[in-house]
Structure formats: C-alpha cells, structure tokens
Motif scaffolding. Sequence first.
Motif, PDB file in Angstrom:
ATOM      1  N   GLY A  18      -1.101  12.795  -6.565  1.00 43.08           N
ATOM      2  CA  GLY A  18      -2.283  13.094  -7.373  1.00 43.08           C
ATOM      3  C   GLY A  18      -3.212  14.106  -6.730  1.00 43.08           C
ATOM      4  O   GLY A  18      -3.720  15.014  -7.399  1.00 43.08           O
ATOM      5  N   HIS A  19      -3.444  13.958  -5.424  1.00 48.17           N
ATOM      6  CA  HIS A  19      -4.320  14.896  -4.713  1.00 48.17           C
ATOM      7  C   HIS A  19      -3.742  16.305  -4.682  1.00 48.17           C
ATOM      8  O   HIS A  19      -4.470  17.269  -4.445  1.00 48.17           O
ATOM      9  CB  HIS A  19      -4.603  14.419  -3.292  1.00 48.17           C
ATOM     10  CG  HIS A  19      -5.514  13.224  -3.213  1.00 48.17           C
ATOM     11  ND1 HIS A  19      -6.705  13.139  -3.888  1.00 48.17           N
ATOM     12  CD2 HIS A  19      -5.387  12.054  -2.545  1.00 48.17           C
ATOM     13  CE1 HIS A  19      -7.280  11.967  -3.647  1.00 48.17           C
ATOM     14  NE2 HIS A  19      -6.494  11.287  -2.835  1.00 48.17           N
ATOM     15  N   ASN A  20      -2.441  16.413  -4.921  1.00 51.82           N
ATOM     16  CA  ASN A  20      -1.789  17.723  -4.956  1.00 51.82           C
ATOM     17  C   ASN A  20      -1.542  18.196  -6.384  1.00 51.82           C
ATOM     18  O   ASN A  20      -0.748  19.110  -6.616  1.00 51.82           O
ATOM     19  CB  ASN A  20      -0.490  17.679  -4.152  1.00 51.82           C
ATOM     20  CG  ASN A  20      -0.768  17.684  -2.665  1.00 51.82           C
ATOM     21  OD1 ASN A  20      -0.994  18.732  -2.075  1.00 51.82           O
ATOM     22  ND2 ASN A  20      -0.804  16.502  -2.049  1.00 51.82           N
TER      23      ASN A  20
ATOM     24  N   THR B 158       1.293   7.683  -4.662  1.00 54.09           N
ATOM     25  CA  THR B 158       0.656   8.178  -5.884  1.00 54.09           C
ATOM     26  C   THR B 158      -0.605   8.977  -5.573  1.00 54.09           C
ATOM     27  O   THR B 158      -0.889   9.979  -6.240  1.00 54.09           O
ATOM     28  CB  THR B 158       0.341   7.031  -6.867  1.00 54.09           C
ATOM     29  OG1 THR B 158      -0.537   6.088  -6.253  1.00 54.09           O
ATOM     30  CG2 THR B 158       1.620   6.337  -7.318  1.00 54.09           C
ATOM     31  N   ARG B 159      -1.337   8.571  -4.540  1.00 55.34           N
ATOM     32  CA  ARG B 159      -2.524   9.339  -4.129  1.00 55.34           C
ATOM     33  C   ARG B 159      -2.119  10.710  -3.606  1.00 55.34           C
ATOM     34  O   ARG B 159      -2.757  11.719  -3.926  1.00 55.34           O
ATOM     35  CB  ARG B 159      -3.296   8.592  -3.049  1.00 55.34           C
ATOM     36  CG  ARG B 159      -4.170   7.508  -3.563  1.00 55.34           C
ATOM     37  CD  ARG B 159      -4.969   6.881  -2.431  1.00 55.34           C
ATOM     38  NE  ARG B 159      -5.824   5.833  -2.937  1.00 55.34           N
ATOM     39  CZ  ARG B 159      -6.294   4.853  -2.196  1.00 55.34           C
ATOM     40  NH1 ARG B 159      -5.998   4.779  -0.907  1.00 55.34           N
ATOM     41  NH2 ARG B 159      -7.068   3.932  -2.724  1.00 55.34           N
ATOM     42  N   THR B 160      -1.078  10.750  -2.790  1.00 53.51           N
ATOM     43  CA  THR B 160      -0.613  12.025  -2.239  1.00 53.51           C
ATOM     44  C   THR B 160      -0.206  12.977  -3.354  1.00 53.51           C
ATOM     45  O   THR B 160      -0.590  14.148  -3.353  1.00 53.51           O
ATOM     46  CB  THR B 160       0.577  11.793  -1.275  1.00 53.51           C
ATOM     47  OG1 THR B 160       0.134  10.973  -0.188  1.00 53.51           O
ATOM     48  CG2 THR B 160       1.123  13.100  -0.734  1.00 53.51           C
TER      49      THR B 160
ATOM     50  N   LEU C   4       0.781   3.049  -3.430  1.00 54.30           N
ATOM     51  CA  LEU C   4      -0.540   3.634  -3.655  1.00 54.30           C
ATOM     52  C   LEU C   4      -0.689   4.926  -2.857  1.00 54.30           C
ATOM     53  O   LEU C   4      -1.182   5.934  -3.377  1.00 54.30           O
ATOM     54  CB  LEU C   4      -1.637   2.636  -3.277  1.00 54.30           C
ATOM     55  CG  LEU C   4      -3.074   3.139  -3.386  1.00 54.30           C
ATOM     56  CD1 LEU C   4      -3.406   3.584  -4.810  1.00 54.30           C
ATOM     57  CD2 LEU C   4      -4.036   2.064  -2.904  1.00 54.30           C
ATOM     58  N   ASP C   5      -0.244   4.919  -1.609  1.00 52.69           N
ATOM     59  CA  ASP C   5      -0.302   6.134  -0.785  1.00 52.69           C
ATOM     60  C   ASP C   5       0.486   7.266  -1.429  1.00 52.69           C
ATOM     61  O   ASP C   5       0.037   8.417  -1.458  1.00 52.69           O
ATOM     62  CB  ASP C   5       0.231   5.866   0.625  1.00 52.69           C
ATOM     63  CG  ASP C   5      -0.658   4.942   1.436  1.00 52.69           C
ATOM     64  OD1 ASP C   5      -1.838   4.753   1.059  1.00 52.69           O
ATOM     65  OD2 ASP C   5      -0.163   4.391   2.448  1.00 52.69           O
TER      66      ASP C   5
ATOM     67  N   GLY D  18       0.766  -1.243   0.000  1.00 51.41           N
ATOM     68  CA  GLY D  18       0.000   0.000   0.000  1.00 51.41           C
ATOM     69  C   GLY D  18       0.795   1.292   0.000  1.00 51.41           C
ATOM     70  O   GLY D  18       0.220   2.350  -0.246  1.00 51.41           O
TER      71      GLY D  18
ATOM     72  N   HIS E 171       4.661  16.179   3.620  1.00 54.40           N
ATOM     73  CA  HIS E 171       4.196  14.872   4.076  1.00 54.40           C
ATOM     74  C   HIS E 171       5.324  14.018   4.668  1.00 54.40           C
ATOM     75  O   HIS E 171       5.147  12.823   4.898  1.00 54.40           O
ATOM     76  CB  HIS E 171       3.503  14.128   2.925  1.00 54.40           C
ATOM     77  CG  HIS E 171       2.191  14.726   2.564  1.00 54.40           C
ATOM     78  ND1 HIS E 171       2.059  15.788   1.695  1.00 54.40           N
ATOM     79  CD2 HIS E 171       0.936  14.425   2.971  1.00 54.40           C
ATOM     80  CE1 HIS E 171       0.787  16.110   1.579  1.00 54.40           C
ATOM     81  NE2 HIS E 171       0.077  15.294   2.341  1.00 54.40           N
TER      82      HIS E 171
ATOM     83  N   THR F 136       5.322  19.060  -1.720  1.00 52.85           N
ATOM     84  CA  THR F 136       4.404  18.019  -1.235  1.00 52.85           C
ATOM     85  C   THR F 136       5.159  16.940  -0.473  1.00 52.85           C
ATOM     86  O   THR F 136       4.729  16.510   0.606  1.00 52.85           O
ATOM     87  CB  THR F 136       3.622  17.407  -2.411  1.00 52.85           C
ATOM     88  OG1 THR F 136       2.850  18.441  -3.032  1.00 52.85           O
ATOM     89  CG2 THR F 136       2.709  16.292  -1.946  1.00 52.85           C
TER      90      THR F 136
ATOM     91  N   HIS G 192       1.377  15.094 -11.614  1.00 54.92           N
ATOM     92  CA  HIS G 192       1.241  13.949 -12.505  1.00 54.92           C
ATOM     93  C   HIS G 192       2.584  13.259 -12.662  1.00 54.92           C
ATOM     94  O   HIS G 192       3.591  13.907 -12.966  1.00 54.92           O
ATOM     95  CB  HIS G 192       0.719  14.383 -13.868  1.00 54.92           C
ATOM     96  CG  HIS G 192      -0.653  14.954 -13.789  1.00 54.92           C
ATOM     97  ND1 HIS G 192      -0.884  16.282 -13.596  1.00 54.92           N
ATOM     98  CD2 HIS G 192      -1.861  14.351 -13.841  1.00 54.92           C
ATOM     99  CE1 HIS G 192      -2.181  16.497 -13.549  1.00 54.92           C
ATOM    100  NE2 HIS G 192      -2.804  15.337 -13.688  1.00 54.92           N
TER     101      HIS G 192
END
Length: 140
Positions: free
Chosen positions: A23-25, A19-21, A16-17, A13, A60, A56, A28
Amino acid sequence: MRQFVIYLENRLGVLLDLTRTLGHNGIHICGISIVDTADAAVVRVVVDDPDRCRQTLAEHDIPSTENPILVVRMVKGPQQLENVLRALVEAEVNLNYLYSLMIYQNGHTHVALHCEDPGYARFVIEKAGLEVLTQADLSR
C-alpha cells in the motif's frame, strides 16, 4: 495476467506488514488467497501494478514467484461459476485452484483461475462466451 505467490512466516502481523508495504508503494491488492501451514503461509495476490509489485517485493527482500492466471468476469447468477467449470471440464483443462477477487466493476464479480495450460484455458473460456480480463482491465 500474473499473480504473485509470496512466502511469509506464519506469525502474527506479517500479513499486515505485507499489505502495508504494498500500500505504501501505491500497489492495490485486487485479489488474495492465503494457505497456511504450521511454519509458513503462501499468499497469492493479484495486483493493479505488477511491475511495481515485483520491484517492491525485491527491494524489501520478500520471497516471491510469479505465475500466470486467468481472471474471468462473472455475470450475476449462481450458474456462472458452473458455466466456467463446465467449459473447462468438457475441454479436459485441469484447474489447479481458483479464488475470488475483491473488485466489483459494473455489477460484476471476478474469479482468478490457475490452470495447467492457461493459453488453452483462455481459448476454452472465451469460446464459451465468457470474458477473460487483461491486466489493463485491473490497472488504474
């Protein structure tokens, strides 16, 4: 051009975390390479907005470094990669690693190169008639 080298735990995971972080910012991922070991994964990414990515990752607390790469536009045909490699070998430029990018622009694919001397490698590649992209070519 810059790539981010991101250090992640090698567990379910975490990619995935990441890429989500990103993407949400609004970042690409244009290219990605992953090398894993028993305990950690080294994830190399080329993104469309390096400044936002740097911010970002810092916000994080995701451990990362940056280093220069070259992104070469590849024309159709199996000999294209051979042309890039031949030019580097003939000029005695050490290639540390390469990986393909996930972008496809105007019928062209792209490859990221990490070389010992990126400035000289760029000169050699362009002298061979090949196109080296800039960050502006990837930014939206």
